[in-house]
Design a protein around this motif. Sequence first.
Motif, PDB file in Angstrom:
ATOM      1  N   MET A   1      23.918  15.751  48.161  1.00  0.00           N
ATOM      2  CA  MET A   1      24.893  16.694  47.693  1.00  0.00           C
ATOM      3  C   MET A   1      26.220  15.994  47.382  1.00  0.00           C
ATOM      4  N   SER A   2      26.578  15.008  48.146  1.00  0.00           N
ATOM      5  CA  SER A   2      27.809  14.272  47.892  1.00  0.00           C
ATOM      6  C   SER A   2      27.723  13.520  46.574  1.00  0.00           C
ATOM      7  N   LYS A   3      26.490  13.147  46.180  1.00  0.00           N
ATOM      8  CA  LYS A   3      26.283  12.478  44.904  1.00  0.00           C
ATOM      9  C   LYS A   3      26.648  13.428  43.761  1.00  0.00           C
ATOM     10  N   PHE A   4      26.270  14.687  43.943  1.00  0.00           N
ATOM     11  CA  PHE A   4      26.554  15.695  42.929  1.00  0.00           C
ATOM     12  C   PHE A   4      28.056  15.942  42.832  1.00  0.00           C
ATOM     13  N   ASP A   5      28.757  15.996  43.963  1.00  0.00           N
ATOM     14  CA  ASP A   5      30.198  16.222  43.975  1.00  0.00           C
ATOM     15  C   ASP A   5      30.951  15.042  43.359  1.00  0.00           C
ATOM     16  N   VAL A   6      30.468  13.835  43.602  1.00  0.00           N
ATOM     17  CA  VAL A   6      31.100  12.645  43.034  1.00  0.00           C
ATOM     18  C   VAL A   6      30.927  12.644  41.520  1.00  0.00           C
ATOM     19  N   LYS A   7      29.762  13.067  41.072  1.00  0.00           N
ATOM     20  CA  LYS A   7      29.508  13.117  39.633  1.00  0.00           C
ATOM     21  C   LYS A   7      30.434  14.135  38.975  1.00  0.00           C
ATOM     22  N   LYS A   8      30.591  15.301  39.598  1.00  0.00           N
ATOM     23  CA  LYS A   8      31.494  16.323  39.054  1.00  0.00           C
ATOM     24  C   LYS A   8      32.932  15.824  39.047  1.00  0.00           C
ATOM     25  N   ALA A   9      33.334  15.184  40.122  1.00  0.00           N
ATOM     26  CA  ALA A   9      34.697  14.665  40.206  1.00  0.00           C
ATOM     27  C   ALA A   9      34.925  13.583  39.155  1.00  0.00           C
TER      28      ALA A   9
END
Length: 103
Positions: A1-9
């Motif tokens: 999930m943190s991978k997804f947040d980093v991608k969005k950021a």
Amino acid sequence: MSKFDVKKAGLFAGGVLFGTAGIKALSSKDAKKLYTNCTAAVLRAKECVMKTASTVQENAEDILAEAKQINEDRDAQEAATVEEAETAEETVEEAEEAETSEI
């Protein structure tokens, strides 16, 4: 999930940078010069269009005036023809009456 947040950021940051660079590019001296030249070209085109529209309007007025004159001439000619026909008819009637009164 943190991978997804980093991608969005990362996408957000890239968008902000791209937007900032776009604003800088759009407000640069070169861009302002381009806008000025484009605006000048539009004004020249407007002037040309207005001259053409004025010429077309003048020609249309001339055409309308000539058409009205043609119709007036035609009406006058028809009236003269009808008058000649009536005069000729009256002359024939008078001649017939003269012949019958002589008999």
